[in-house]
Design a protein around this motif. Structure first.
Motif, PDB file in Angstrom:
ATOM      1  N   GLU A 137       0.852  -1.195   0.000  1.00  0.00           N
ATOM      2  CA  GLU A 137       0.000   0.000   0.000  1.00  0.00           C
ATOM      3  C   GLU A 137       0.875   1.228   0.000  1.00  0.00           C
ATOM      4  N   THR A 158      -8.007   4.571  -0.773  1.00  0.00           N
ATOM      5  CA  THR A 158      -8.611   4.238   0.516  1.00  0.00           C
ATOM      6  C   THR A 158      -8.471   5.412   1.465  1.00  0.00           C
TER       7      THR A 158
ATOM      8  N   THR B 346      -2.298  -4.855   4.672  1.00  0.00           N
ATOM      9  CA  THR B 346      -3.154  -3.681   4.787  1.00  0.00           C
ATOM     10  C   THR B 346      -2.865  -3.035   6.135  1.00  0.00           C
TER      11      THR B 346
END
Lengths: 240, 449
Positions: A137, A158, B346
């Motif tokens: 990410e 996001t 994540t």
């Protein structure tokens, strides 16, 4: 070149993250393979859900092995990928340059090109490629307002839950849906080989592991306090 | 007796049964010949030591051809100023008493105290703080007591500190320099080479007495403060290396508790970190400090990868752990079936992963604590500290303390807690809890004895 971000107010604790997947797909050329061109491969950076990364990334530069002609390959528009043919596996450095309102510093990724299947006994097929992908990410810890405004509803981006009472500036209307459509990789010819990355499994695994460890910790703490109690007793009753 | 067994020296007969008869036999059987065992032990001792004394010489000393008598004779001591005559025993060889001075006379040494004439006093030594009388007294005492200033200070009629007296005495240095025909002649003299610095001496003695009079409590506090300060500077330096130049805020962040959302509003003063009661608290605050500074340095980067951030946080969390501990954490992760580096990093996954690692670290620390407590407890109970490495079970544990003490013991592979109780022998025992230790352990002790 003025860095726009500085002039805008920056939010604290609102970070923007872009889930990406980068890696390669490699096909063995089979009959058409020559000594120096045994595989055809494509290295790429895509959105984790195949959304268009062009909203954030301006340019991607792939640095190939020096044996390639013009080893520095720049890709100016999404999808950010590069195809080549060759026989060797090597590390590819991918440098991502962002739009001016996003970030003025580039970001580096490193991917080891994989052509040959993991188990050497496995026969190479022209139909089934070797695929190696990594999930990561891109995090922008202090995004500028304009950046936020531009991307707040974009599927590739996001945003965390915004703090109470905070309202984003009205979104800049996304121009040209056709333009956007091209940048995403949903209908990409290689899309059938893309891997799925779901955090659910990993989260479950981690939660289970943590539970075990916590139980173990509690047990040890009990044991320790037991011993402490015993030693206290002994000290008060033992002979000098 | 056991020592003899070990050394392989043949055992002698028991003294209780054959006391008188065995004594003459005892001596030739052991190494010493002609002297008792204890006396010999005082010297070189038995094998395997190399005797430092030649045993054969010990008993045969008295030469038999000379005639020795001891006589009570008078003597004089050249070190004395009076002509006192005392008597003592003298070893006379063949009727001839020994000649020469009293053997201890040569030890009568004294210090060459500088003596000044009145003239010199007028020229160099006049001082508002000192009268000539006092100075004379001082010098006389110096000579009498060989510059033992503590005694001199005690005897000195008016109360002066030792430093003052020394200072006054060492003024005679000036005399020496004045007397000498040229400076180079006298520069080698100790009085000239090292001048006496009163204020420095006073300060030095004050500092020494302060250190000496510190209570244990004070000492411990000082040590803690120093250790904490060192830790803070270390972490500051580490974070400074990781950050961009303009970041004075990081040093304040270092002393806060790490909230994930790093609010830089309040800065807790560093001193609050220093009042730490127990040693176990200290590592966690330094970890928190490292994590906070890592977070801060990450924020300074305008863009970074989630995996990079996780790496940094993991490093910060393990900063106080050694390489071995880190390996153990990784081992534990593997046993738990967790990827060392998350496959889907994540934000949530990374956070969980980090917390898991921290919890494993805590677990390892607790295991170590438990081990130490068990070892401490058992040696205490047995009443002798020698016991620890001696008995096989202990030595295994002690050995484990040196090497890894976790290896198989966490054993997360699906086994239930109860089952592990059965494997009580071996390193696995260390981390297990016998369900009722109070009962089981004393019984174990009995079997050991």
């Amino acid at each position: 070149m003025a860095f726009v971000q500085n002039l805008n107010k920056k939010l604290k604790d609102v970070e923007i993250s872009i889930p990406i997947v980068y890696g390669n797909v490699a096909f063995w050329l089979g009959k058409k393979a020559s000594e120096y061109q045994s595989h055809k491969w494509t290295v790429y950076v895509r959105g984790a859900t195949n959304e268009d990364l062009g909203v954030v990334i301006k340019r991607a530069v792939f640095q190939l092995h020096s044996s390639f002609n013009n080893p520095t390959r720049a890709v100016e528009s999404p999808p950010f990928e590069l195809s080549e043919s060759g026989w060797g596996e090597f590390e590819i450095a991918i440098t991502l340059y962002f739009h001016a309102d996003v970030c003025d510093k580039p970001l580096n990724l490193y991917h080891h090109l994989k052509l040959y299947p993991e188990d050497e006994s496995g026969s190479m097929s022209t139909k089934k490629p070797v695929v190696v992908e990594s999930y990561d990410e891109i995090v922008f810890p202090e995004p500028s307002d304009s950046f936020l405004a531009r991307v707040q509803n974009h599927p590739a981006v996001t945003l965390p839950r915004l703090p109470v009472g905070f309202t984003l500036p009205p979104p800049v209307p996304i121009e040209d849906t056709s333009k956007r459509k091209r940048g995403d990789t949903k209908d990409h010819p290689l899309a059938q080989w893309f891997m799925n990355f779901s955090e659910a499994d990993e989260l479950l695994q981690l939660a289970a592991a943590r539970q075990q460890v916590q139980a173990h910790i509690a047990k040890l703490k009990r044991q320790i306090s037991l011993i402490d109690g015993q030693q206290q007793q002994l000290r008060s009753t033992s002979d000098p | 007796m056991d020592a003899k067994d070990i050394l392989g020296i043949p055992k002698t007969q028991l003294p209780t049964t054959q006391e008188k008869k065995s004594r003459p036999q005892k001596e030739p059987q052991r190494k010493p010949d002609g002297i008792s065992r204890e006396v010999y032990a005082l010297t070189g001792g038995l094998a395997p030591l190399m005797p430092s004394i030649d045993v054969s010489q010990l008993k045969k000393r008295p030469p038999s051809d000379e005639k020795i008598t001891w006589q009570w004779l008078p003597f004089t001591n050249s070190a004395r100023k009076d002509n006192l005559q005392l008597y003592h025993w003298v070893r006379v060889v063949n009727g001839v008493p020994p000649t020469g001075d009293y053997s201890f006379a040569k030890y009568n040494k004294s210090v060459d105290v500088v003596k000044y004439t009145d003239e010199e006093y007028e020229k160099y030594l006049t001082d508002p703080m000192w009268t000539k009388e006092e100075t004379d007294q001082l010098f006389e005492l110096c000579e009498r007591f060989d510059l033992r200033f503590i005694v001199i200070a005690d005897r000195f009629p008016s109360s002066r500190t030792v430093e003052e007296l020394k200072d006054r005495y060492y003024v005679s240095r000036a005399i020496l320099i004045a007397r000498a025909p040229s400076p180079t002649d006298v520069s080698g003299h100790p009085l000239v080479k090292d001048p006496y610095n009163v204020s420095q001496e006073v300060e030095r003695k004050r500092a020494l007495s302060m250190v000496l009079s510190q209570t244990k409590h004070q000492e411990r506090k000082d040590a803690e403060v120093l250790a904490e300060a060192k830790r803070i500077t270390d972490s500051r330096m580490a974070s400074r290396a990781a950050e961009e130049p303009e970041m004075p805020v990081a040093s304040h962040v270092g002393s806060e508790s790490a909230d994930r959302a790093v609010v830089l509003g309040d800065t807790v003063s560093p001193s609050s970190n220093i009042q730490l009661p127990s040693a176990t608290v200290v590592p966690s605050t330094s970890i928190i400090a490292d994590s906070a500074s890592t977070l801060a340095s990450l924020r300074m980067l305008r863009v970074y990868l989630r995996t990079y951030a996780l790496e940094q946080m993991v490093q910060a969390a393990s900063s106080s752990a050694g390489l071995r501990t880190i390996k153990r954490v990784e081992q534990a992760l593997q046993e738990l079936g967790v990827n060392l580096k998350p496959k889907v990093p994540t934000k949530a996954v990374c956070a969980e992963h980090l917390e898991l690692r921290k919890e494993i670290l805590t677990l390892l620390n607790l295991q170590k604590q438990l081990q130490y407590k068990e070892a401490e407890g058992s040696s205490y109970r047995d009443g002798s500290y020698i016991d620890m490495p001696g008995t096989p079970k202990r030595s295994q544990r002690a050995g484990d303390q040196d090497r890894t003490f976790v290896p198989e013991s966490i054993n997360f592979g699906g086994e239930r807690v109860g089952k592990r109780d059965q494997k009580r022998k071996g390193p696995g025992r260390l981390s297990e809890a016998p369900s009722s230790p109070a009962h089981k352990r004393p019984r174990k002790k009995a079997s050991d004895l």
